[in-house]
Write a protein that holds these residues in place. Sequence first.
Motif, PDB file in Angstrom:
ATOM      1  N   CYS A  44       0.928  -1.431  -0.209  1.00  0.00           N
ATOM      2  CA  CYS A  44      -0.087   0.152  -0.170  1.00  0.00           C
ATOM      3  C   CYS A  44       0.891   1.802  -0.122  1.00  0.00           C
ATOM      4  CB  CYS A  44      -0.646   0.208   1.298  1.00  0.00           C
ATOM      5  SG  CYS A  44      -1.682  -1.463   1.566  1.00  0.00           S
ATOM      6  N   SER A  45       2.217   1.098   0.317  1.00  0.00           N
ATOM      7  CA  SER A  45       3.272   2.406   0.704  1.00  0.00           C
ATOM      8  C   SER A  45       4.262   2.203   0.793  1.00  0.00           C
ATOM      9  CB  SER A  45       2.609   2.848   2.178  1.00  0.00           C
ATOM     10  OG  SER A  45       2.714   4.329   2.120  1.00  0.00           O
ATOM     11  N   SER A  51       7.804  10.525   9.993  1.00  0.00           N
ATOM     12  CA  SER A  51       8.038  11.455  10.504  1.00  0.00           C
ATOM     13  C   SER A  51       8.881  12.247  10.651  1.00  0.00           C
ATOM     14  CB  SER A  51       7.377  11.810  11.858  1.00  0.00           C
ATOM     15  OG  SER A  51       8.166  10.806  12.755  1.00  0.00           O
ATOM     16  N   ASP A  52       9.978  12.292  10.705  1.00  0.00           N
ATOM     17  CA  ASP A  52      11.408  13.339  10.735  1.00  0.00           C
ATOM     18  C   ASP A  52      12.103  13.538   8.881  1.00  0.00           C
ATOM     19  OD1 ASP A  52      12.097  10.119   9.446  1.00  0.00           O
ATOM     20  OD2 ASP A  52      14.040  10.273  10.781  1.00  0.00           O
ATOM     21  N   GLY A  53      11.440  12.962   7.785  1.00  0.00           N
ATOM     22  CA  GLY A  53      11.357  12.816   6.866  1.00  0.00           C
ATOM     23  C   GLY A  53      12.045  11.983   6.010  1.00  0.00           C
ATOM     24  N   THR A  54      12.465  11.248   6.806  1.00  0.00           N
ATOM     25  CA  THR A  54      13.264   9.440   6.798  1.00  0.00           C
ATOM     26  C   THR A  54      11.687   8.787   5.645  1.00  0.00           C
ATOM     27  OG1 THR A  54      12.653   7.908   8.301  1.00  0.00           O
ATOM     28  CG2 THR A  54      14.512  10.062   7.573  1.00  0.00           C
ATOM     29  N   PHE A  55      12.774   7.929   4.849  1.00  0.00           N
ATOM     30  CA  PHE A  55      11.492   6.837   4.051  1.00  0.00           C
ATOM     31  C   PHE A  55      11.596   5.164   4.412  1.00  0.00           C
ATOM     32  CE2 PHE A  55      10.784  10.755   1.940  1.00  0.00           C
ATOM     33  CZ  PHE A  55       9.620  10.910   1.688  1.00  0.00           C
ATOM     34  N   VAL A  56      10.496   4.404   4.491  1.00  0.00           N
ATOM     35  CA  VAL A  56      10.376   3.100   4.581  1.00  0.00           C
ATOM     36  C   VAL A  56      10.904   2.420   2.942  1.00  0.00           C
ATOM     37  CG1 VAL A  56      10.195   0.994   6.084  1.00  0.00           C
ATOM     38  CG2 VAL A  56       9.774   3.439   7.035  1.00  0.00           C
ATOM     39  N   VAL A  57      11.492   1.915   2.708  1.00  0.00           N
ATOM     40  CA  VAL A  57      11.355   1.273   1.252  1.00  0.00           C
ATOM     41  C   VAL A  57      11.259   0.039   1.586  1.00  0.00           C
ATOM     42  CG1 VAL A  57      12.537   1.287  -0.198  1.00  0.00           C
ATOM     43  CG2 VAL A  57      12.965   3.203   0.184  1.00  0.00           C
ATOM     44  N   THR A  58      10.261  -1.062   0.927  1.00  0.00           N
ATOM     45  CA  THR A  58       9.730  -2.336   1.127  1.00  0.00           C
ATOM     46  C   THR A  58      10.199  -3.177   0.496  1.00  0.00           C
ATOM     47  OG1 THR A  58       7.843  -1.634   1.353  1.00  0.00           O
ATOM     48  CG2 THR A  58       8.347  -1.590   2.955  1.00  0.00           C
ATOM     49  N   ARG A  59      10.472  -2.408  -0.629  1.00  0.00           N
ATOM     50  CA  ARG A  59      10.072  -3.927  -1.780  1.00  0.00           C
ATOM     51  C   ARG A  59      11.189  -3.771  -3.106  1.00  0.00           C
ATOM     52  NH1 ARG A  59       4.558  -1.275  -6.019  1.00  0.00           N
ATOM     53  NH2 ARG A  59       3.496  -1.781  -4.430  1.00  0.00           N
ATOM     54  N   TYR A  60      11.528  -5.181  -3.082  1.00  0.00           N
ATOM     55  CA  TYR A  60      12.753  -6.088  -3.359  1.00  0.00           C
ATOM     56  C   TYR A  60      13.323  -5.018  -4.547  1.00  0.00           C
ATOM     57  CZ  TYR A  60      15.548  -9.067  -5.173  1.00  0.00           C
ATOM     58  OH  TYR A  60      16.906 -10.110  -5.291  1.00  0.00           O
ATOM     59  N   ASP A  61      12.620  -4.720  -5.907  1.00  0.00           N
ATOM     60  CA  ASP A  61      13.855  -3.905  -7.031  1.00  0.00           C
ATOM     61  C   ASP A  61      13.974  -2.652  -6.023  1.00  0.00           C
ATOM     62  OD1 ASP A  61      13.423  -6.157  -8.238  1.00  0.00           O
ATOM     63  OD2 ASP A  61      11.392  -5.230  -9.517  1.00  0.00           O
ATOM     64  N   GLY A 320      10.168   5.043  -8.783  1.00  0.00           N
ATOM     65  CA  GLY A 320       9.808   7.146  -8.896  1.00  0.00           C
ATOM     66  C   GLY A 320       8.994   7.917  -8.123  1.00  0.00           C
ATOM     67  N   LEU A 321       8.845   7.898  -6.699  1.00  0.00           N
ATOM     68  CA  LEU A 321       9.293   9.293  -5.934  1.00  0.00           C
ATOM     69  C   LEU A 321      10.478   9.463  -6.249  1.00  0.00           C
ATOM     70  CD1 LEU A 321       6.160   9.079  -4.688  1.00  0.00           C
ATOM     71  CD2 LEU A 321       7.818   8.978  -2.724  1.00  0.00           C
ATOM     72  N   PRO A 322      10.124  11.190  -6.537  1.00  0.00           N
ATOM     73  CA  PRO A 322      11.577  12.032  -6.242  1.00  0.00           C
ATOM     74  C   PRO A 322      12.466  12.168  -4.668  1.00  0.00           C
ATOM     75  CG  PRO A 322       9.220  12.864  -7.477  1.00  0.00           C
ATOM     76  CD  PRO A 322       8.882  11.799  -6.771  1.00  0.00           C
ATOM     77  N   MET A 323      13.526  12.244  -5.306  1.00  0.00           N
ATOM     78  CA  MET A 323      13.604  11.937  -3.316  1.00  0.00           C
ATOM     79  C   MET A 323      15.130  13.018  -3.611  1.00  0.00           C
ATOM     80  SD  MET A 323      13.629   9.585  -1.028  1.00  0.00           S
ATOM     81  CE  MET A 323      11.527   8.903  -1.520  1.00  0.00           C
ATOM     82  N   PRO A 324      14.654  14.257  -2.860  1.00  0.00           N
ATOM     83  CA  PRO A 324      16.080  15.247  -3.201  1.00  0.00           C
ATOM     84  C   PRO A 324      17.196  14.544  -2.085  1.00  0.00           C
ATOM     85  CG  PRO A 324      13.920  16.175  -1.735  1.00  0.00           C
ATOM     86  CD  PRO A 324      13.819  14.236  -2.013  1.00  0.00           C
TER      87      PRO A 324
END
Length: 417
Positions: A44-45, A51-61, A320-324
Amino acid sequence: MNGFGSTGEQGMSPHPDVTEFDLLDVPSDYFADPYRYLAALRECSPIHRNSDGTFVVTRYDDCVAAYRDPDTWSSEKKADFAPKFGNAAPLYEHHTTSVVFTDAPNHTRIRKLFQFAFTRRALTAFEPRIARLVDTYLDHLEDTGEMDMVEEFSFKLPIEVVCDMLGVPGCDRDMIRGWALAILTALEPMLTTEQHADGNRAVIEFKQYLRDLIRHRRSFPDEASPTEVLTVLADAEADGERLTELELLHQCIFMLNAGHETSTNMLSHGVHEMLRSPGEIRRLAENPGLVASMVEEVLRYQAPIQINNRRSTKDTEIGGLPMPAGTTVHMIVAAANRDPRQFPDPDRFDIARRPNRHLSFGLGVHICAGNSLARMEAAIAFRKLFGRFPGLQLMAPPEIAARMRFREIRHLHIAVN
Ligand code: HEM
């Protein structure tokens, strides 16, 4: 195909709502079964903001893409650890000097310097020692009829091996275990003041201990084995470069830490998963050649290190999500290892699974330097344990620690039948 309808742990409820999920404040039932939350995030996400602006990446690729591009996704942690530890703190010094948290060209130089410790020849020399140690623990199990697998086996084996490898006296292993735990716990996303202080104290004491040991070895060179890492590393040169004293101490601390806690958990989880799946024990007994793929499945199913981190060095994208530039991502190995796009029926523990390209040792330039050693320890341990005690039993549910980065079993009570 998606992950819905399957469960992370046997018999658990369906996936939870993860709209408000925050890695810095996970729900209290996360530790008992992280896989339910991770499956929901993956579907789903898959690139989820904390909350601190970091990202959780969960898909293998997406994890693979970050591992494979170290120029864009840096392993260096100065920007993360300065606010976390304070840039004069011993924890900061350690975690920004050890090989795993450096980038090229420093990383290339340091890794090259201790590559010698992991050659096939060096590892083969360890095989009989590992087999003897395992036999000793199993003799003890036979005598007593039951044991806490963690205390009496899965902690002892890796620390004996890594202490031998470095040239650290095995009698100091309890002290080293305490330091390692304090230093690695400091990598958890959230820390208490006490954990912070324990981590800093552990780095100071560990450094002093190793400094004294190196001095002793230099004064009494006859006591050192010619292959032990501590002395070889102190004198090693690659392309005319040597490690500074500080680099040497922190690489040794890192190896002692990296080399045992992860392997301890791999062994405990392996035994636990097998005891939960008696059919798999029978399968292994009928076909002992499955032990190698069993080791891989244990590593996939319960990744001992559940999270790796990277930080973007420039504006980029992930999934596909932009990351500064300057964005920190948490690559959740534990989620990638159960991505149904890569692993059919991912929540099934299948000791014959092939292919099994799990990410438990990472990937790319930082791939675990000790992976062959860990695999060898596991293969010998599981082959001997289940070969000798096919009727092994679980006496109580395991005690799982509330840690996010390391999937730790605290106690695992087993008995022979
Ligand atoms: C089951 C056991 C183990 C697991 C799951 C494991 C996992 C990992 C992972 C995921 C990394 C890469 C981290 C990243 O890319 O950010 C890593 C790196 C490393 N591991 Fe392991 N490890 C294990 C055992 C060992 C052992 C036994 C040793 C040595 C005695 C060891 C030494 C290292 C070293 C030196 C690195 C740094 C490599 C680099 O940065 O170039 N590991 N390990």
